[in-house]
Scaffold this active site. Sequence first.
Site, short mmCIF file in Angstrom:
data_model
loop_
_atom_site.label_atom_id
_atom_site.label_comp_id
_atom_site.label_asym_id
_atom_site.label_seq_id
_atom_site.Cartn_x
_atom_site.Cartn_y
_atom_site.Cartn_z
N ASP A 98 -1.11 5.68 6.88
CA ASP A 98 -1.23 4.24 7.06
C ASP A 98 -2.05 3.98 8.32
O ASP A 98 -2.10 4.84 9.21
CB ASP A 98 0.18 3.64 7.20
CG ASP A 98 0.20 2.18 6.80
OD1 ASP A 98 -0.86 1.65 6.41
OD2 ASP A 98 1.28 1.57 6.86
N THR B 33 -6.21 -1.98 7.26
CA THR B 33 -6.43 -3.42 7.27
C THR B 33 -7.83 -3.71 7.79
O THR B 33 -8.28 -4.84 7.77
CB THR B 33 -5.41 -4.08 8.23
OG1 THR B 33 -5.39 -3.33 9.45
CG2 THR B 33 -4.02 -4.08 7.63
N LYS C 16 0.84 -1.22 0.00
CA LYS C 16 0.00 0.00 0.00
C LYS C 16 0.87 1.26 0.00
O LYS C 16 0.60 2.20 -0.73
CB LYS C 16 -0.94 0.01 1.21
CG LYS C 16 -1.87 -1.18 1.28
CD LYS C 16 -2.88 -1.00 2.41
CE LYS C 16 -3.46 -2.30 2.89
NZ LYS C 16 -2.70 -2.91 3.99
N THR C 17 1.91 1.25 0.81
CA THR C 17 2.80 2.42 0.87
C THR C 17 3.50 2.61 -0.48
O THR C 17 3.63 3.73 -0.98
CB THR C 17 3.85 2.24 1.98
OG1 THR C 17 3.19 1.83 3.17
CG2 THR C 17 4.62 3.51 2.23
N ARG D 244 6.21 -8.32 1.18
CA ARG D 244 7.14 -7.97 2.26
C ARG D 244 7.81 -9.23 2.80
O ARG D 244 9.00 -9.24 3.10
CB ARG D 244 6.38 -7.23 3.36
CG ARG D 244 7.28 -6.61 4.41
CD ARG D 244 6.46 -5.93 5.47
NE ARG D 244 5.75 -4.77 4.98
CZ ARG D 244 4.66 -4.27 5.54
NH1 ARG D 244 4.15 -4.83 6.62
NH2 ARG D 244 4.07 -3.20 5.04
#
Length: 341
Positions: free
Chosen positions: A115, A164, A71-72, A223
């Site tokens: 975030d 989330t 997302k980042t 990740r």
Amino acid sequence: MSEHDEHDKQMEQLRREEGEEVEYSLRPQALAEFIGQERVKEQLRIHIEAAKQRKEALEHILFVGPPGLGKTTLAKIIANEMGTNLKQGIGPTMERLDLATILTNLDEGDVLFVDEIHRMKGYVQESLYPAMEDYTLDLAIGQGASADIVQVPLARFTLIGATTREGLLAGPFHDRFGIRLHLDYYTPEEIQIAIRRNGEGQKIEIEEEAERELARRSRGTMRIANKLLFNVRDYAVVKGNGVITHEIAEEALEFFRIDEFGLDERDRFYLRTLIEKFGGRAGLKALSVAVSEDERTLEDVYEPYLIKIGFLTLTRQGRLATDHAYEHLGYELPDYHQTLF
Ligand code: ADE
């Protein structure tokens, strides 16, 4: 060695020393370099193109989905594609004044990325409403009853929120995001492409079979794939000749205790506790105490993937370990369990 080579070497050394930097340098800078999430990219292309044609800021965007899916990275890419800057705010710790400082320093078209936006304090969220809607900020000058409210105009900006837990956003806040995009787990094939690309970028030699193995065990998460790649590379350097062969990869994964499904010790501890202490079914609170993790971490980090691979289901009576979980961990199924599925 030429001056140029020397410079490259120093830069590489620096990047190695700064783990964060390495990760950052792996990040794609443009939509075309971003692997997977095809539907999300298609939609973003449309909105970005339209906003550019209209010479307007992009609408506010809400990214929804499990952690670690990029997302980042996407927020950074969006700012790049719009030719604007990215500013970041951290959801849970942000106060109204922090937000006001960030907002009043934004330039036309800038992207503000927040975030874990569901964890932003309610009154901070509320102070965003006029900013999102009319690009103005209500500032209180003075205190208490004598305070004056002044409206400060803001540059037309784009708020990108990532969460989330979409359900925890207040309705009016949620509604102010014009674009909602859902990110899902990556396929092993997509992850393999990323592993290959990152391996090449970092000059890591890795066999195709090893790439596939790492991809399979990355829990659909970029990740995790990156983390595994670096961990296994270290293992290959020390135990082998630095090349990640299939054999070395398997050995390393065993050493790091990552199993066939990509589950690590903590995931297995979660499932074992559920099965051994609670007979396969438990409430969130009890389970959270038993495994010493906060409830949110269980809900956001551990459980989504266990649910996805069919090891866990959420029932009204609590978390339930499935037959697959029993089998995978080598437990006999309790008699009653058969009748539940
Ligand atoms: N880094 C994080 N997410 C990525 C993706 N989807 N593709 C390439 N690199 C990434």
